[in-house]
Design a protein around this motif. Structure first.
Motif, short mmCIF file in Angstrom:
data_model
loop_
_atom_site.label_atom_id
_atom_site.label_comp_id
_atom_site.label_asym_id
_atom_site.label_seq_id
_atom_site.Cartn_x
_atom_site.Cartn_y
_atom_site.Cartn_z
N VAL A 1 0.84 -1.20 0.00
CA VAL A 1 0.00 0.00 0.00
C VAL A 1 0.88 1.25 0.00
CG1 VAL A 1 -1.62 1.36 1.37
CG2 VAL A 1 -2.02 -1.08 1.03
N ARG A 2 1.90 1.27 0.81
CA ARG A 2 2.82 2.42 0.83
C ARG A 2 3.47 2.61 -0.53
NH1 ARG A 2 3.95 0.06 5.91
NH2 ARG A 2 3.17 1.34 7.60
N ARG A 3 3.84 1.51 -1.17
CA ARG A 3 4.43 1.57 -2.51
C ARG A 3 3.42 2.15 -3.51
NH1 ARG A 3 6.66 -2.84 -1.88
NH2 ARG A 3 5.11 -4.25 -2.73
N ALA A 4 2.17 1.70 -3.42
CA ALA A 4 1.11 2.20 -4.32
C ALA A 4 0.90 3.70 -4.13
CB ALA A 4 -0.19 1.45 -4.07
N VAL A 5 0.92 4.15 -2.89
CA VAL A 5 0.77 5.58 -2.61
C VAL A 5 1.90 6.36 -3.27
CG1 VAL A 5 0.80 7.34 -0.79
CG2 VAL A 5 -0.55 5.26 -0.50
N GLY A 6 3.10 5.87 -3.16
CA GLY A 6 4.26 6.53 -3.75
C GLY A 6 4.25 6.52 -5.27
N LEU A 7 3.62 5.51 -5.86
CA LEU A 7 3.57 5.40 -7.32
C LEU A 7 2.44 6.20 -7.97
CD1 LEU A 7 4.24 1.58 -7.71
CD2 LEU A 7 5.76 3.45 -8.38
N CYS A 8 1.50 6.66 -7.18
CA CYS A 8 0.35 7.40 -7.73
C CYS A 8 0.83 8.73 -8.34
CB CYS A 8 -0.68 7.66 -6.65
SG CYS A 8 -2.11 8.59 -7.24
#
Length: 67
Positions: free
Chosen positions: A48-55
């Motif tokens: 989830v943290r990775r997804a937030v950073g990739l948005c």
């Protein structure tokens, strides 16, 4: 951890879904983000943290939890 998403800000790139599809989805009509699990299980939190950073639109935010 609590996830919120701003659908107005979302550009529908789908990076969140590609990163952790058990937590995020996209609306059929416009591809905007849907949060399936606002309080994700512990085993998905790194993703989830990775997804937030990739948005690319910075449409997803995390908070510590409910007040």
């Amino acid at each position: 951890m609590r996830i919120t998403a701003d659908a107005e800000r979302c550009i529908g790139s789908g990076m969140c879904v590609l990163t952790v599809d058990e937590v995020f989805d996209q609306r059929q009509d416009d591809g905007k983000v849907i949060v399936l699990r606002p309080e994700p299980p512990a085993e998905t939190r790194d993703a989830v943290r990775r997804a937030v950073g990739l948005c690319p639109a910075t449409a997803i935010t995390l908070s510590a939890g409910l007040p």
